[in-house]
Scaffold this active site. Structure first.
Site, PDB file in Angstrom:
ATOM      1  N   ASP A  48       0.851  -1.197   0.000  1.00 40.26           N
ATOM      2  CA  ASP A  48       0.000   0.000   0.000  1.00 40.26           C
ATOM      3  C   ASP A  48       0.883   1.242   0.000  1.00 40.26           C
ATOM      4  O   ASP A  48       1.698   1.439   0.899  1.00 40.26           O
ATOM      5  CB  ASP A  48      -0.904  -0.020   1.236  1.00 40.26           C
ATOM      6  CG  ASP A  48      -1.966   1.067   1.211  1.00 40.26           C
ATOM      7  OD1 ASP A  48      -2.113   1.731   0.168  1.00 40.26           O
ATOM      8  OD2 ASP A  48      -2.648   1.251   2.235  1.00 40.26           O
ATOM      9  N   ASP A 149      -3.286   2.352  -6.012  1.00 35.81           N
ATOM     10  CA  ASP A 149      -2.147   2.501  -5.102  1.00 35.81           C
ATOM     11  C   ASP A 149      -1.950   1.312  -4.169  1.00 35.81           C
ATOM     12  O   ASP A 149      -1.218   1.425  -3.178  1.00 35.81           O
ATOM     13  CB  ASP A 149      -2.293   3.781  -4.283  1.00 35.81           C
ATOM     14  CG  ASP A 149      -3.537   3.774  -3.401  1.00 35.81           C
ATOM     15  OD1 ASP A 149      -4.415   2.911  -3.616  1.00 35.81           O
ATOM     16  OD2 ASP A 149      -3.630   4.631  -2.503  1.00 35.81           O
ATOM     17  N   GLU A 150      -2.551   0.180  -4.455  1.00 37.56           N
ATOM     18  CA  GLU A 150      -2.347  -0.993  -3.603  1.00 37.56           C
ATOM     19  C   GLU A 150      -2.538  -2.281  -4.400  1.00 37.56           C
ATOM     20  O   GLU A 150      -3.297  -2.335  -5.364  1.00 37.56           O
ATOM     21  CB  GLU A 150      -3.273  -0.974  -2.388  1.00 37.56           C
ATOM     22  CG  GLU A 150      -4.740  -0.846  -2.729  1.00 37.56           C
ATOM     23  CD  GLU A 150      -5.619  -0.755  -1.490  1.00 37.56           C
ATOM     24  OE1 GLU A 150      -5.349  -1.493  -0.513  1.00 37.56           O
ATOM     25  OE2 GLU A 150      -6.579   0.040  -1.506  1.00 37.56           O
TER      26      GLU A 150
END
Length: 460
Positions: A48, A149-150
């Site tokens: 993350d 974003d993860e």
């Protein structure tokens, strides 16, 4: 209150169905299931990015020799002189002033007048997202993009190559930081749920573990609202019943939880509280269920013509995204938000699937005209396309004529020509008439995608 700290979890269910012994056995069985699951030796990483949008912009500026936004009160979120959005990401110094992700920019500036704002840059975000996930793919046989974003890494079976998973996670984390200039947290667990919970522990630039034998120590003492899958309203309902921590939730009994929040959600969060999650890490994301877009306008909309212009800009963007995924919709919805922050929506089922911009635009205009009272100022408009299909289903009737079908084919050909021109020469190369008069900047995510597609075409 259904539960308090002086009440045992066995007695908690008693007022509901008197089956305390059965509930005790359920909880005991859950703990046994967790202990047995350790023998399966699943190993999952969750990576993350810390404050992704801000970190990516900060890393870009640092490379140019500019100050690091991460060291000062700063945020990503539009233009401070216009009411065009919310805080998308914030720095740690900004957090100390009480700035929150998701709050209006004006509210954040009242808390922190010296807050440095940077405009969103979706082209940069796409590039940065690809870059860190490419590093993850160097280590894991299966990587699932969970969001921009993860991602999840299925490291199961890699113990011979990477005998120390914690050292491997640190290697991945440090490589992303040193090569790309931004930091990530990595959670390690025996399933997706535990890995994701672990990555949310202390930030930034950290590696944390959460294995089944660590659940009671590391997870059960956390507030119940920090459990993945529990939203604000569900948390309030649980807290009113005296369920303030994840540990209390885990010990309640599944039927008690279902009584409070419903069968499906109750089963899920009860399992999650006990660390149970059998969902696999998927290399390909599940099929998209819908496409949506919305925009907060700089000044309130008070006339129908302006609203229709905004709708065209939204439809132009969202239909292009849907076509890029080779899908058709059979349901169209319009959402409006008044200046007192009240939302209303209206949808329509279609007799046949479509991906044609002009058709969907006409439907959104009718939905909007039925929805709006022509008086209340509006600050947000949104469009959603759902009930997707990859098959173009056409219902032929006695009243169909060749001319109407020819018009549809011309419209479809025009849309695809526009898509192709934009992908090769840029999204601003060709603009629909009414959109030209609008100051809106919508569909930035798709414009970034178009530019990427254009580069791929040039390479070919």
């Amino acid at each position: 209150m259904l539960f308090d700290s002086n009440t045992s979890y066995v007695n908690f269910i008693a007022p509901l169905d008197k089956r305390t012994k059965k509930e005790y056995n359920i909880v005991t069985n859950v703990r046994e299931m967790i202990e047995v699951s350790d023998t399966n030796k699943r190993l999952v990483f969750h990576v993350d990015v810390n404050s992704a949008f801000l970190s990516w912009e900060a890393a870009r500026r640092v490379k140019l020799g500019e100050p690091d936004l991460r060291l000062v009160p700063s945020a990503i979120g539009g233009d401070p002189e216009k009411r065009t959005g919310v805080i998308l990401a914030k720095s740690i110094p900004a957090k100390k002033y009480g700035v929150k992700t998701g709050e209006p920019i004006a509210a954040a500036l009242r808390k922190c007048p010296k807050l440095q704002l940077a405009r969103p840059n979706f082209k940069l975000y796409e590039t940065s997202s690809h870059a860190f996930m490419d590093i993850c793919r160097e280590y894991a046989p299966i990587v699932e993009k969970y969001s921009i974003d993860e991602c999840f890494l299925d490291m199961t079976g890699t113990e011979r190559v990477y005998p120390d998973p914690i050292a491997t996670a640190h290697e991945i984390k440090d490589k992303i930081r040193d090569k790309l200039g931004f930091t990530v947290n990595i959670g390690i667990g025996s399933n997706r749920l535990l890995a994701k919970m672990a990555s949310d522990f202390e930030k930034p630039d950290k590696v944390h573990t959460l294995f089944t034998n660590e659940i009671e120590q590391k997870m059960w003492q956390l507030p119940v609202r920090e459990l993945f899958g529990i939203g604000h309203s569900t948390a309030e309902r649980l807290e009113r019943a005296g369920i303030s921590t994840i540990g209390i939730l885990a010990r309640c009994g599944v039927e008690a939880v279902q009584y409070l929040v419903g069968d499906k959600l109750g089963r899920m969060i009860y399992d999650y509280a006990n660390g149970i999650d059998d969902s696999p890490v998927l290399e390909e994301s599940p099929e998209t269920k819908g496409f949506s877009i919305s925009t907060t306008v700089a000044s309130d909309i008070t006339d129908r013509e302006s609203a229709h212009g905004v709708l065209l800009a939204l439809v132009d963007s969202v239909t292009a995204r849907m076509r890029a995924d080779s899908q058709y919709c059979t349901c169209v919805a319009v959402t409006i938000r008044s200046n007192d922050f009240k939302n209303r929506s209206h949808q329509r089922k279609l007799s046949e699937a479509t991906d044609i911009t002009s058709e969907i635009y006409e439907i959104t205009k009718r939905l909007f005209d039925e929805l709006w009272d022509s008086r209340t100022p509006l600050r947000l408009l949104g469009v959603a396309l759902t009930d997707l299909t990859r098959e173009r289903m056409v219902q032929l009737t006695l009243f169909d004529d060749e001319k109407s079908e020819e018009r549809r084919e011309r419209s479809r050909a025009l849309d695809h020509a526009v898509d192709m021109i934009r992908s090769r020469y840029g999204s601003d190369m060709i603009t629909r008439g009414r959109v030209c008069k609008s100051e809106l900047e919508v569909g930035r995510k798709y414009r970034a995608k178009l530019e990427e597609m254009g580069r791929e075409l040039d390479e070919k």
